[in-house]
Design a protein around this motif. Structure first.
Motif, PDB file in Angstrom:
ATOM      1  N   ALA A   2       0.829  -1.216   0.000  1.00  0.00           N
ATOM      2  CA  ALA A   2       0.000   0.000   0.000  1.00  0.00           C
ATOM      3  C   ALA A   2       0.859   1.260   0.000  1.00  0.00           C
ATOM      4  N   ALA A   3       2.008   1.169  -0.664  1.00  0.00           N
ATOM      5  CA  ALA A   3       2.888   2.325  -0.790  1.00  0.00           C
ATOM      6  C   ALA A   3       2.869   2.805  -2.241  1.00  0.00           C
ATOM      7  N   SER A   4       4.034   2.957  -2.886  1.00  0.00           N
ATOM      8  CA  SER A   4       4.056   3.618  -4.186  1.00  0.00           C
ATOM      9  C   SER A   4       4.513   2.760  -5.348  1.00  0.00           C
ATOM     10  N   GLN A  29      -6.475   3.931   2.682  1.00  0.00           N
ATOM     11  CA  GLN A  29      -5.852   5.203   2.314  1.00  0.00           C
ATOM     12  C   GLN A  29      -4.934   5.641   3.434  1.00  0.00           C
ATOM     13  N   THR A  30      -3.674   5.845   3.095  1.00  0.00           N
ATOM     14  CA  THR A  30      -2.720   6.472   4.003  1.00  0.00           C
ATOM     15  C   THR A  30      -2.601   7.941   3.665  1.00  0.00           C
ATOM     16  N   VAL A  31      -2.455   8.249   2.375  1.00  0.00           N
ATOM     17  CA  VAL A  31      -2.449   9.638   1.912  1.00  0.00           C
ATOM     18  C   VAL A  31      -3.558   9.858   0.876  1.00  0.00           C
ATOM     19  N   GLY A  32      -3.522   9.113  -0.246  1.00  0.00           N
ATOM     20  CA  GLY A  32      -4.525   9.354  -1.275  1.00  0.00           C
ATOM     21  C   GLY A  32      -5.034   8.108  -1.949  1.00  0.00           C
ATOM     22  N   ASN A  62       0.781   0.399   7.147  1.00  0.00           N
ATOM     23  CA  ASN A  62       1.713   1.236   6.399  1.00  0.00           C
ATOM     24  C   ASN A  62       2.205   2.300   7.363  1.00  0.00           C
ATOM     25  N   ALA A  63       1.353   3.275   7.655  1.00  0.00           N
ATOM     26  CA  ALA A  63       1.642   4.289   8.668  1.00  0.00           C
ATOM     27  C   ALA A  63       0.435   4.350   9.593  1.00  0.00           C
ATOM     28  N   PRO A  64       0.478   3.689  10.738  1.00  0.00           N
ATOM     29  CA  PRO A  64      -0.722   3.534  11.572  1.00  0.00           C
ATOM     30  C   PRO A  64      -1.376   4.836  12.023  1.00  0.00           C
ATOM     31  N   SER A  65      -0.636   5.938  12.090  1.00  0.00           N
ATOM     32  CA  SER A  65      -1.250   7.207  12.474  1.00  0.00           C
ATOM     33  C   SER A  65      -2.088   7.811  11.355  1.00  0.00           C
ATOM     34  N   LEU A  66      -2.001   7.200  10.153  1.00  0.00           N
ATOM     35  CA  LEU A  66      -2.705   7.729   8.981  1.00  0.00           C
ATOM     36  C   LEU A  66      -3.614   6.702   8.315  1.00  0.00           C
ATOM     37  N   ASP A  67      -3.281   5.414   8.418  1.00  0.00           N
ATOM     38  CA  ASP A  67      -3.987   4.364   7.677  1.00  0.00           C
ATOM     39  C   ASP A  67      -5.478   4.365   7.986  1.00  0.00           C
ATOM     40  N   THR A  68      -6.280   4.353   6.924  1.00  0.00           N
ATOM     41  CA  THR A  68      -7.739   4.389   7.064  1.00  0.00           C
ATOM     42  C   THR A  68      -8.378   3.478   6.028  1.00  0.00           C
ATOM     43  N   LEU A  69      -9.278   2.626   6.460  1.00  0.00           N
ATOM     44  CA  LEU A  69     -10.038   1.788   5.538  1.00  0.00           C
ATOM     45  C   LEU A  69     -11.120   2.609   4.851  1.00  0.00           C
ATOM     46  N   GLY A  70     -11.382   2.263   3.574  1.00  0.00           N
ATOM     47  CA  GLY A  70     -12.414   2.957   2.836  1.00  0.00           C
ATOM     48  C   GLY A  70     -13.106   2.032   1.861  1.00  0.00           C
ATOM     49  N   ARG A  77       6.756   8.239   6.389  1.00  0.00           N
ATOM     50  CA  ARG A  77       7.976   7.466   6.157  1.00  0.00           C
ATOM     51  C   ARG A  77       8.512   6.849   7.440  1.00  0.00           C
ATOM     52  N   PHE A  78       8.487   7.572   8.539  1.00  0.00           N
ATOM     53  CA  PHE A  78       8.956   7.013   9.812  1.00  0.00           C
ATOM     54  C   PHE A  78       8.142   5.784  10.183  1.00  0.00           C
ATOM     55  N   GLU A  79       6.817   5.889  10.076  1.00  0.00           N
ATOM     56  CA  GLU A  79       5.965   4.775  10.499  1.00  0.00           C
ATOM     57  C   GLU A  79       6.031   3.615   9.516  1.00  0.00           C
ATOM     58  N   LEU A  80       6.210   3.888   8.226  1.00  0.00           N
ATOM     59  CA  LEU A  80       6.403   2.810   7.261  1.00  0.00           C
ATOM     60  C   LEU A  80       7.648   2.000   7.607  1.00  0.00           C
ATOM     61  N   ALA A  81       8.742   2.692   7.905  1.00  0.00           N
ATOM     62  CA  ALA A  81       9.973   1.991   8.265  1.00  0.00           C
ATOM     63  C   ALA A  81       9.794   1.184   9.541  1.00  0.00           C
ATOM     64  N   ARG A  82       9.096   1.743  10.503  1.00  0.00           N
ATOM     65  CA  ARG A  82       8.885   1.022  11.763  1.00  0.00           C
ATOM     66  C   ARG A  82       7.961  -0.171  11.555  1.00  0.00           C
ATOM     67  N   SER A  83       6.906  -0.004  10.741  1.00  0.00           N
ATOM     68  CA  SER A  83       5.983  -1.112  10.491  1.00  0.00           C
ATOM     69  C   SER A  83       6.674  -2.293   9.838  1.00  0.00           C
ATOM     70  N   HIS A  84       7.669  -2.010   8.999  1.00  0.00           N
ATOM     71  CA  HIS A  84       8.331  -3.065   8.230  1.00  0.00           C
ATOM     72  C   HIS A  84       9.701  -3.448   8.789  1.00  0.00           C
ATOM     73  N   ALA A  85      10.015  -2.986   9.986  1.00  0.00           N
ATOM     74  CA  ALA A  85      11.361  -3.209  10.510  1.00  0.00           C
ATOM     75  C   ALA A  85      11.743  -4.689  10.496  1.00  0.00           C
ATOM     76  N   ASP A  86      10.866  -5.548  10.972  1.00  0.00           N
ATOM     77  CA  ASP A  86      11.193  -6.973  11.037  1.00  0.00           C
ATOM     78  C   ASP A  86      11.199  -7.609   9.649  1.00  0.00           C
TER      79      ASP A  86
END
Length: 437
Positions: free
Chosen positions: A133-135, A173-176, A205-213, A298-307
């Motif tokens: 769910a990124a680019s 949707q995280t951004v658009g 992806n980025a939990p502070s932004l991720d939204t189901l639609g 970007r910070f949260e994407l990296a943290r979500s995928h760290a493992d």
């Protein structure tokens, strides 16, 4: 190529027919699978599934046995739904559009899927997504012009609804990633208030932004689906005529001339219909809004995928690797500062909204029509401030470019005001003469 692949189906009519028994569920499954086999090789909206027909027929028999009488059938009885391949569905693997080994991303079934099944729906299959769910684009093509992107990251969900493979699809949707593909594919996309549909069971992806639609062919479809999926849905009283706000400033300058011209035409039509349109200076610091949003993302994407990235980074696509590397370089305190900036931004936008008496904000759903080629999912900039703020938004089909590509009108409501957003969007739809599917 345009019309042969664009046949959206009304969710409300399809659900009513299935509840009445027309068609019967076995016949419905046969038609659905035949349609997917014929059309999906041209647009690649679905993740391939060899046993789709048998799985759906088993679900159809289960539903028929459980609900033999039309009067007792649930609202989405038998309705086929596409589910983005970052959302866990029992019995279907989650790949997230990636090359990671099967099972690595497994998890319990998502709450949104539980709610779909409780409402009687059938999961037609997983829909294609940009990687995680990124680019990095998925394989999906735009049904209106298969040489163009359908948008992302919920590419398969938007295209599946536009092509009439399913009348309802779930995206994130995280951004658009709901509003933009809805616009590019000429369907309705609804991104609720952040957190209104629980995200449990969804790859982060980025939990502070991720939204189901959701994606549907028309606004009536969203009005049917949203109360079944969102927490604590309330019956909205008479909507009244909304005051419309246009965010003047550098934000709108990101839209292409054709999109802005179409947007101005829609505003003129609304004013001729008797609605009040207020132009309000907003997002004067739009470049900073975008920068702070990207810091969180970007910070949260990296943290979500760290493992996963530590173990399988070689299997990630270059676009995702680049985003994760950027996120790894962002300090926790910078992310915290970005979230503090967001709180101040919320206060400023709320004050501007109240000061101008605005009920709904209007903007183009995307910078223009879908770009040519499948190497990009397009630009999410028109959704970025609203997503950062967690506000509910709709994309309504609104005209076309000179080359026939769909354009969308973005309608944004107040936080938690999803019910009012849908009710007042119906007022706009009537004023603009936009037809239901």
């Amino acid at each position: 190529m345009t019309q042969p692949l664009v046949r959206p189906r009304s969710l409300a009519r399809e659900a009513a027919g299935l509840r009445s028994g027309e068609p019967g569920l076995p016949a419905y499954v046969d038609r659905l699978c035949a349609l997917v086999e014929r059309v999906d090789p041209l647009i690649h909206a679905f993740v391939p599934e060899p046993g789709r027909h048998d799985r759906l027929m088993a679900r159809a028999r289960e539903l028929e046995a459980r609900h033999p009488r039309p009067s007792g059938r649930p609202p989405l009885y038998g309705v086929a739904v596409g589910v983005k391949d970052v959302v866990h569905v029992d019995g279907l693997p989650t790949h997230g559009g990636s090359a990671l080994p099967p099972g690595v991303l497994a998890g319990p079934q998502a709450v949104v899927v539980d709610r779909l099944l409780a409402a009687g729906a059938m999961v037609a299959g997983k829909t294609a997504t940009a990687e995680f769910a990124a680019s990095a684009p998925g394989p999906t093509r735009n049904p209106h012009h298969p040489g163009h992107t359908p948008g992302g990251s919920s590419s398969g969900s938007a295209a599946a609804v536009a092509a009439g493979l399913v009348p309802l699809a779930i995206g994130t949707q995280t951004v658009g990633s709901v509003i933009r593909p809805a616009a590019y594919c000429g369907v309705v996309g609804f991104r609720p208030t952040y957190g209104r549909i629980p995200s449990a069971g969804v790859l982060p992806n980025a939990p502070s932004l991720d939204t189901l639609g959701v994606f549907t062919a028309d606004l009536a479809g969203v009005a049917l689906a949203a109360p079944l999926l969102c927490d604590d849905w309330r019956r909205e009283p008479e909507a009244g005529v909304p005051v419309l706000g246009v965010p003047d400033g550098t934000y709108l300058e990101h839209a292409e001339p054709a999109a802005l011209s179409a947007f101005e035409e829609w505003l003129e039509r609304l004013e001729r219909a008797g609605l009040t349109v207020c132009r309000v200076p907003l997002f004067a610091d739009f470049a900073e809004v975008s920068r702070q949003l990207q810091a969180v993302n970007r910070f949260e994407l990296a943290r979500s995928h760290a493992d996963w990235f530590a173990r399988f980074g070689r299997l990630y696509r270059p676009e995702t690797v680049a985003s994760i590397r950027v996120g790894q370089g962002i300090a926790p305190e910078d992310r915290a500062a970005a979230l503090e900036f967001r709180e101040r931004l919320r206060e400023r936008v709320a004050a501007a909204t109240a000061g101008a008496g605005v009920d709904l904000w209007l903007a183009p759903s995307a910078t223009g029509g879908a770009p040519e080629g499948l190497h990009t999912t397009g630009n999410a900039v028109m959704s970025s401030p609203w997503s950062f703020l967690g506000l509910p938004a709709l994309s309504l089909p609104a005209g076309r470019t000179a080359t026939g590509l769909p354009l969308g009108l973005q309608v944004v409501g107040a936080a938690g005001g999803d019910e009012r957003l849908l009710a007042q969007a119906a007022v706009l739809q009537r004023a603009l003469g936009l037809a239901e599917a």
